[in-house]
Scaffold this motif. Structure first.
Motif, mmCIF file in Angstrom:
data_model
loop_
_atom_site.group_PDB
_atom_site.id
_atom_site.type_symbol
_atom_site.label_atom_id
_atom_site.label_comp_id
_atom_site.label_asym_id
_atom_site.label_seq_id
_atom_site.Cartn_x
_atom_site.Cartn_y
_atom_site.Cartn_z
ATOM 1 N N VAL A 161 6.601 67.156 52.917
ATOM 2 C CA VAL A 161 6.728 67.821 51.612
ATOM 3 C C VAL A 161 5.613 68.842 51.337
ATOM 4 O O VAL A 161 5.545 69.406 50.245
ATOM 5 N N ASP A 190 3.903 66.099 57.653
ATOM 6 C CA ASP A 190 3.772 66.203 56.204
ATOM 7 C C ASP A 190 5.044 66.891 55.689
ATOM 8 O O ASP A 190 5.061 68.110 55.484
ATOM 9 N N GLN A 206 2.268 68.339 51.292
ATOM 10 C CA GLN A 206 1.338 67.713 50.373
ATOM 11 C C GLN A 206 -0.119 67.982 50.792
ATOM 12 O O GLN A 206 -1.009 68.021 49.967
ATOM 13 N N HIS A 207 -0.334 68.152 52.097
ATOM 14 C CA HIS A 207 -1.702 68.305 52.608
ATOM 15 C C HIS A 207 -1.950 69.736 53.060
ATOM 16 O O HIS A 207 -1.223 70.253 53.901
ATOM 17 N N SER A 208 -3.000 70.333 52.531
ATOM 18 C CA SER A 208 -3.250 71.729 52.900
ATOM 19 C C SER A 208 -3.939 71.792 54.264
ATOM 20 O O SER A 208 -4.638 70.857 54.674
#
Ligand SMILES: O=C1C[C@@](O)(C(=O)O)C[C@@H](O)[C@@H]1O
Length: 455
Positions: free
Chosen positions: A353, A351, A355-357
């Motif tokens: 950037v 990931d 974007q996904h926690s």
């Protein structure tokens, strides 16, 4: 003997002539244009051909003398019958030459200094001289050559008479004990073959399977160095071995290679590069990766077909770990995993950037990766320290799973996660042209942080 001295002393010049031969004629076009190395090489080839022509003419029907051309072949062929095609004829004969020289020594015909010189000479040309040679163990995946199988294979040698084995014995370099292959009893041969069996530990190192990784992961596989070289022919063995010294594996990043003739590296080029790396790095396990642009690499996303062809090459070449990107099509992933052979599959997701926690967004990728991989690798991007804390909570949450997990955050703020990751942490090295990912640390830096944090 004279020719042997030329070979012994002319290593660099001859190697230079052979390398030059790639673009030029190996032995030079004409007398005027030949280099010193090319003259030497030509000289040695012509002398060998002359000896062979003489022997074959004198002993047209193979009554004795001609058998001498078979020095190294009695044991060499027996090894080749087990290890071909991964190990080449010439390599098996080189090992056979040493073992037959040892046999000559054990029977009292040859001095030990001669064995030393033959060994040194073969090694200087890059040939293996024992079954413990790391490159050879790697290519054959540690396949054993048990003494009884070798003895069986030697039974069908054309030089034998009945059940008596006949082997070319040396009395000096360039001289044989008899003018024909000599009868040797089985006990003497067995003793030499036994003494040359590789130690169990070196066979074991050549074998890494997913079960070993899963059972033993936190102890034996601490980190791997992501290599960022564009062309391995330009990197010395010393550099690669220094890089590999304190790590569990090295990562071969196919997408970072620069093929001079193609924008996307051709399969041939990658194969060549992998062979060079393998030969220079010995038994160090290889993580084979083709990282796409959208996954923080440089391989074009639209070339999925080529990516899978190259991944297949990683498996066929026996790379210990092959990294497969979970954003690729399920059909392709399934086909690759079904054909994984002896490789351990690292199912990965990046990931780049953030974007996904880690508290929720990464879970679906974890589940997919657990389904296809022997090992799961999730790489996030930290924007703040909290992202590392959430990652650790995630690690804790999936701790019970049998699938080992590599989970780190990229970026400067993600360094702590690299220090806390217990298994196959991706690292860099000062001898590399650049770090393969933002925030990558060296093994020494990680160690330093761990000390400071009392971990
Ligand atoms: O998957 C990874 C992890 C990595 O992206 C890192 O962040 O260290 C480096 C890559 O070379 C490797 O394939």
């Amino acid at each position: 003997m004279d020719d042997f001295i030329k070979l012994e002393q002319g290593v660099e010049k001859i190697q230079d002539a052979v390398l030059k031969g790639v673009e030029d004629n190996v032995t030079g076009a004409t007398v005027d244009t030949r280099t010193e190395g090319q003259c030497l090489l030509l000289d040695v080839i012509v002398s060998s051909a002359r000896v062979k022509a003489h022997v074959v003419t004198v002993d047209e029907r193979e009554t004795g003398l001609r058998g001498l051309l078979n020095y190294g072949h009695s044991i060499g062929h027996a090894i080749e019958a087990i290890l071909a095609p991964e190990v080449l004829h010439g390599e098996c004969v080189a090992i056979g030459m040493i073992q037959e020289a040892e046999l000559s020594y054990s029977l009292g015909h040859l001095g030990s200094a001669s064995i030393e010189r033959i060994s040194r000479c073969l090694s200087s040309y890059g040939l293996p001289i024992s079954l413990e040679d790391e490159r050879l163990l790697c290519r054959s995946n540690g396949k054993p050559c048990p003494v009884n199988n070798l003895m069986d294979n030697m039974r069908i040698d054309k030089k034998n008479s009945g059940s008596t084995k006949k082997i070319v014995l040396l009395s000096a370099i360039g001289k044989t004990w008899e003018q024909k292959a000599s009868a040797v009893n089985d006990d003497a041969i067995e003793a030499v073959l036994k003494a040359h069996q590789p130690k169990i530990s070196s066979l074991k190192r050549a074998k890494i399977d997913s079960a070993t990784v899963q059972d033993d992961h936190n102890k034996s596989f601490r980190s791997f160095v992501s290599l960022s070289f564009q062309d391995y022919s330009m990197v010395t063995s010393e550099t690669l071995q220094t890089i590999a010294k304190d790590t569990s594996a090295v990562e071969f990043r196919v997408d970072l290679l620069r093929d001079p003739n193609n924008a996307v590296p051709s399969t041939e080029f990658v194969k060549e590069q992998l062979t060079i790396l393998r030969n220079k790095i010995g038994l160090t396990p290889i993580v084979y990766t083709v990282r796409t642009q959208s996954q923080a690499g440089t391989f074009p996303d639209e070339r999925q077909d080529k990516m899978f062809e190259l991944l297949q090459l990683g498996i066929e070449s026996g790379c210990e770990f092959v990294d497969v990107d979970m954003t690729a099509s399920v059909k392709d992933i399934e086909a690759l995993v079904a054909a994984k052979g002896s490789s351990t599959i690292i199912a990965s997701f990046h990931d780049p950037v953030g974007q996904h926690s880690w508290s929720s967004g990464m879970m679906p990728f974890y589940q997919k990766a657990s389904q296809y991989g022997d090992v799961v690798k999730l790489i996030g991007t930290a924007k703040c320290m909290q992202d590392n804390i959430e990652l650790e909570a995630f690690r804790e949450q999936v701790k019970g799973s049998r699938k080992p997990l590599i989970a780190v955050n990229m970026g400067d703020k993600g360094k702590l996660s690299r220090v806390l990751n217990p298994f196959l942490t991706p690292t860099t090295h000062i001898l590399l042209p650049f770090a393969a990912a933002p925030g990558q640390m060296t093994d020494q830096q990680i160690e330093q942080w761990r000390k400071e944090l009392c971990l």
